[in-house]
Design a protein around this motif. Structure first.
Motif, PDB file in Angstrom:
ATOM      1  N   SER A   1      -1.632  -5.027 -11.100  1.00  0.00           N
ATOM      2  CA  SER A   1      -0.725  -6.147 -11.375  1.00  0.00           C
ATOM      3  C   SER A   1      -0.084  -6.700 -10.102  1.00  0.00           C
ATOM      4  O   SER A   1       0.672  -7.665 -10.159  1.00  0.00           O
ATOM      5  CB  SER A   1       0.369  -5.726 -12.364  1.00  0.00           C
ATOM      6  N   ILE A   2      -0.386  -6.097  -8.955  1.00  0.00           N
ATOM      7  CA  ILE A   2       0.189  -6.546  -7.685  1.00  0.00           C
ATOM      8  C   ILE A   2      -0.748  -7.575  -7.061  1.00  0.00           C
ATOM      9  O   ILE A   2      -1.921  -7.300  -6.835  1.00  0.00           O
ATOM     10  CB  ILE A   2       0.425  -5.360  -6.737  1.00  0.00           C
ATOM     11  N   SER A   3      -0.193  -8.762  -6.800  1.00  0.00           N
ATOM     12  CA  SER A   3      -0.993  -9.834  -6.214  1.00  0.00           C
ATOM     13  C   SER A   3      -1.189  -9.626  -4.723  1.00  0.00           C
ATOM     14  O   SER A   3      -2.294  -9.731  -4.221  1.00  0.00           O
ATOM     15  CB  SER A   3      -0.323 -11.188  -6.449  1.00  0.00           C
ATOM     16  N   PHE A   4      -0.111  -9.353  -3.999  1.00  0.00           N
ATOM     17  CA  PHE A   4      -0.196  -9.119  -2.569  1.00  0.00           C
ATOM     18  C   PHE A   4       1.124  -8.597  -2.042  1.00  0.00           C
ATOM     19  O   PHE A   4       2.145  -8.669  -2.718  1.00  0.00           O
ATOM     20  CB  PHE A   4      -0.635 -10.366  -1.798  1.00  0.00           C
ATOM     21  N   ALA A   5       1.082  -8.065  -0.829  1.00  0.00           N
ATOM     22  CA  ALA A   5       2.274  -7.563  -0.155  1.00  0.00           C
ATOM     23  C   ALA A   5       2.255  -8.093   1.270  1.00  0.00           C
ATOM     24  O   ALA A   5       1.198  -8.358   1.831  1.00  0.00           O
ATOM     25  CB  ALA A   5       2.289  -6.043  -0.152  1.00  0.00           C
ATOM     26  N   SER A   6       3.444  -8.241   1.844  1.00  0.00           N
ATOM     27  CA  SER A   6       3.542  -8.778   3.194  1.00  0.00           C
ATOM     28  C   SER A   6       4.820  -8.293   3.849  1.00  0.00           C
ATOM     29  O   SER A   6       5.813  -8.013   3.176  1.00  0.00           O
ATOM     30  CB  SER A   6       3.548 -10.313   3.128  1.00  0.00           C
TER      31      SER A   6
ATOM     32  N   TYR B   1      11.655  -5.913   6.747  1.00  0.00           N
ATOM     33  CA  TYR B   1      11.537  -6.150   5.306  1.00  0.00           C
ATOM     34  C   TYR B   1      10.077  -6.157   4.878  1.00  0.00           C
ATOM     35  O   TYR B   1       9.183  -6.528   5.638  1.00  0.00           O
ATOM     36  CB  TYR B   1      12.151  -7.499   4.926  1.00  0.00           C
ATOM     37  N   VAL B   2       9.864  -5.775   3.633  1.00  0.00           N
ATOM     38  CA  VAL B   2       8.555  -5.833   2.991  1.00  0.00           C
ATOM     39  C   VAL B   2       8.768  -6.540   1.661  1.00  0.00           C
ATOM     40  O   VAL B   2       9.778  -6.317   0.984  1.00  0.00           O
ATOM     41  CB  VAL B   2       7.994  -4.410   2.740  1.00  0.00           C
ATOM     42  N   ALA B   3       7.834  -7.383   1.289  1.00  0.00           N
ATOM     43  CA  ALA B   3       7.892  -8.043  -0.012  1.00  0.00           C
ATOM     44  C   ALA B   3       6.535  -7.880  -0.684  1.00  0.00           C
ATOM     45  O   ALA B   3       5.502  -7.865  -0.019  1.00  0.00           O
ATOM     46  CB  ALA B   3       8.228  -9.520   0.150  1.00  0.00           C
TER      47      ALA B   3
ATOM     48  N   SER C   1       1.392  -0.461   5.386  1.00  0.00           N
ATOM     49  CA  SER C   1       0.153   0.294   5.582  1.00  0.00           C
ATOM     50  C   SER C   1      -0.138   1.209   4.392  1.00  0.00           C
ATOM     51  O   SER C   1      -1.283   1.326   3.951  1.00  0.00           O
ATOM     52  CB  SER C   1       0.234   1.140   6.858  1.00  0.00           C
ATOM     53  N   THR C   2       0.897   1.840   3.852  1.00  0.00           N
ATOM     54  CA  THR C   2       0.714   2.744   2.720  1.00  0.00           C
ATOM     55  C   THR C   2       0.289   1.975   1.470  1.00  0.00           C
ATOM     56  O   THR C   2      -0.577   2.431   0.722  1.00  0.00           O
ATOM     57  CB  THR C   2       2.000   3.554   2.457  1.00  0.00           C
TER      58      THR C   2
END
Length: 171
Positions: free
Chosen positions: A84-89, A98-100, A127-128
């Motif tokens: 369900s996760i589209s992307f992370a950045s 910050y991470v989103a 990275s994880t």
């Protein structure tokens, strides 16, 4: 989100990070005034929910999900299956701590969660998350889901639940 090009996908979480930094008093990275986001981005972002802003959380990343839990009361804030996760950045240079990530919530709306990572851990978190996606994909390749055919759906169905002679109905 699938229709967005890579640059726009990258801008969405970074813009969300900037908005949170501006909205939360004392947030790191909020000192620089930025130009307002473009109209298409603001329509993608929607409205903010800062209910958990500034709260210490425990992040658990696995090949099956990302779990956000309030560190003090153990309340689950979010639990998103990897699919369900589209992307992370990560953030831009001014908000590198910050991470989103963008994921579908239980009612199938997309939500952007923003995490402030202490002591330079943002890159480790990104990275994880990336490793979890890679491992999940390898698991999928080793054991792809079986396609269900109409014949498979009927396997084991002998019609006895509909048999009038037995005088009982299956429920």
């Amino acid at each position: 989100m699938r229709a967005l090009d890579f640059n726009t996908r990258t801008q969405v979480p970074r813009e969300a990070i900037s908005l949170v930094c501006e909205a939360v008093p004392g947030a790191k990275g909020a000192t620089r005034r930025r130009k307002p986001c473009s109209r298409p981005l603001s329509s993608i972002l929607g409205r903010s929910n800062l209910k958990f802003a500034g709260m210490p959380i425990t992040l658990t990343i696995s090949t099956s999900s990302l779990n956000l839990m309030a560190a003090d009361c153990k309340q689950i804030i979010a639990n998103h299956h990897v699919q369900s996760i589209s992307f992370a950045s990560g953030g831009d240079p001014d908000t590198a701590g910050y991470v989103a990530y963008v994921a579908k919530d239980p009612v199938k709306q997309r939500v952007c969660h923003i995490l402030e990572c202490p002591e330079g851990l943002a890159q480790d978190v990104i990275s994880t998350i990336g490793q979890a996606f890679k491992l999940r994909f390898k698991q999928y390749l080793r054991n792809p889901p079986k396609l269900v055919t109409p014949c498979d759906r009927m396997a084991g169905f002998d019609g006895s639940a509909w048999d009038e002679e037995e005088g009982e109905r299956a429920t």
